[in-house]
Scaffold this active site. Structure first.
Site, PDB file in Angstrom:
ATOM      1  N   GLY A  27     -20.568  -3.673  -3.246  1.00 61.51           N
ATOM      2  CA  GLY A  27     -19.598  -5.000  -3.522  1.00 61.51           C
ATOM      3  C   GLY A  27     -19.852  -5.545  -2.247  1.00 61.51           C
ATOM      4  CD  GLU A  99     -12.122  -1.828  -1.019  1.00 63.81           C
ATOM      5  OE1 GLU A  99     -12.483  -2.133  -2.492  1.00 63.81           O
ATOM      6  OE2 GLU A  99     -13.037  -2.956  -0.374  1.00 63.81           O
TER       7      GLU A  99
HETATM    8  C1  SIN Z   1     -17.267  -1.496  -2.231  1.00 62.17           C
HETATM    9  O1  SIN Z   1     -17.765  -3.196  -1.637  1.00 62.17           O
HETATM   10  O2  SIN Z   1     -17.809  -0.988  -1.855  1.00 62.17           O
HETATM   11  C2  SIN Z   1     -16.129  -2.039  -3.497  1.00 62.17           C
HETATM   12  C3  SIN Z   1     -15.735  -2.755  -3.798  1.00 62.17           C
HETATM   13  C4  SIN Z   1     -15.464  -4.038  -3.612  1.00 62.17           C
HETATM   14  O3  SIN Z   1     -14.479  -4.385  -2.388  1.00 62.17           O
HETATM   15  O4  SIN Z   1     -16.227  -4.812  -3.613  1.00 62.17           O
END
Ligand code: SIN
Length: 188
Positions: A27, A99
């Site tokens: 993400g 997160e």
């Molecule tokens: C990720 O990017 O792997 C986790 C989700 C995010 O922070 O958007």
């Protein structure tokens, strides 16, 4: 489950005994790289699909008006493409805070383009977390994203930067691309 998963992640998966750790990003970790890394390579994980089903109270929305950001949902046969970052364990002091709104990290097999695989950490916000929003009509999700803002910026920027990062990676994701088309139309 409390919304703030920082302490839970540090208790459940201590990493201090390791020299380095692979992190799978799918993400915002694809385009907002605000952490040092030792190595970065395209990677994928199997059995998971990327979906804009997680509420964001702290980055792209607020507790009163959450934005919509991605999490992973289990889907047999699916492959989620992203980036693998090799990092030192202390990096997770920052990432766990970044997160913290419902994401739990756990080890899962991740594969690289040359075919080799390692166990890497991935952050997933499950349907058990209090900020989980779940599925909605594509048009409703697009409107929600176009209208949301939070301390890290607009929700539309989160989506459009993710769409661009995936295209640059040669790993365009239909769910993300369809939402990006609709949000661009709404913003015009
Ligand atoms: C990720 O990017 O792997 C986790 C989700 C995010 O922070 O958007």
């Amino acid at each position: 489950m409390s919304n703030d998963t920082t302490a839970l992640n540090q208790q459940n998966t201590p990493l201090d005994h390791l020299d380095d750790v692979w992190l799978f990003g799918y993400g915002s970790l694809l385009y907002k790289v605000d952490f040092p890394y030792l190595e970065c390579q395209p990677a994928s994980i199997s059995g998971w699909s990327r979906r804009f089903w997680q509420g964001s109270h702290d980055h792209r929305g607020t507790p009163e008006a959450p934005g919509r950001v991605v999490t992973l949902v289990e889907e047999p046969g699916a492959v989620c493409h992203g980036l693998g970052y090799r990092v030192t364990p202390d990096t997770f002091a920052h990432l766990d805070v970044r997160e913290k709104n419902g994401y739990l990290r756990f080890f899962t097999p991740m594969s690289f383009t040359d075919g080799h695989s390692v166990d890497g950490l991935v952050y997933v916000a499950s349907d058990a977390n209090l900020a989980f929003l779940g599925p909605a009509l594509l048009t409703d999700m697009a409107r929600h994203i176009a209208d949301s803002h939070g301390p890290s910026g607009s929700n539309a920027d989160y989506l459009l930067q993710l769409d661009e990062a995936l295209q640059e990676l040669g790993a365009a994701d239909d769910h993300v691309a369809q939402l990006a088309i609709r949000v661009r139309e709404l913003l015009e």
